[in-house]
Write a protein that holds these residues in place. Sequence first.
Motif: not given
Length: 172
Positions: A41-45, A79-82, A94-96
């Motif tokens: 998964x992807x962190x914010x950065x 990001x918080x929303x998804x 979530x990223x898609x």
Amino acid sequence: MGQVLASIQDRFHGKEWKERQIRKISDKVFDRIKDDLGQRSLAFEDLYIAVLIVYNDINKYLPGPHNDPPSKEKLKLMMQKYDWNLDGELDREEFAEFIQSLTADTVTAVGRNLIIALVIAPALALAAKRATEGVPGVGKAMKKVPNSIYASIVTLAVILFQKDGEDSEAYD
């Protein structure tokens, strides 16, 4: 031949086709970032880097003005929303959805500019040409210019005008 017809048919189903294309882009970018980092998964950065890559591809491959990515603050809120599982990172699904939402306005603007430049401008050019053919002095010259050349010149002028308007907005 069947694949060609299927591809043409897909393009006429606008919204679904766009969503599939954006999904392909988001999967490709997610895999690229994930493989570089070895994460699931992807962190914010990492997400921010992925968004920059997506917008780079949009600016490279889609016609129209340069599209700037959103600010980090906007990305954090989105990001918080998804982040449905609330782990502080976005997985593939979530990223898609995140990218789909993020790029919706950009893809719509590109489509609108294409319709104006490739459909409306040539139609108006030909209507204007027919209207000026009855004007004394100008009419004879207009009749000698082929429709395709006249429509191309006017369409090019519209595209340049659109680009000039977008460039001047960037300086405001």
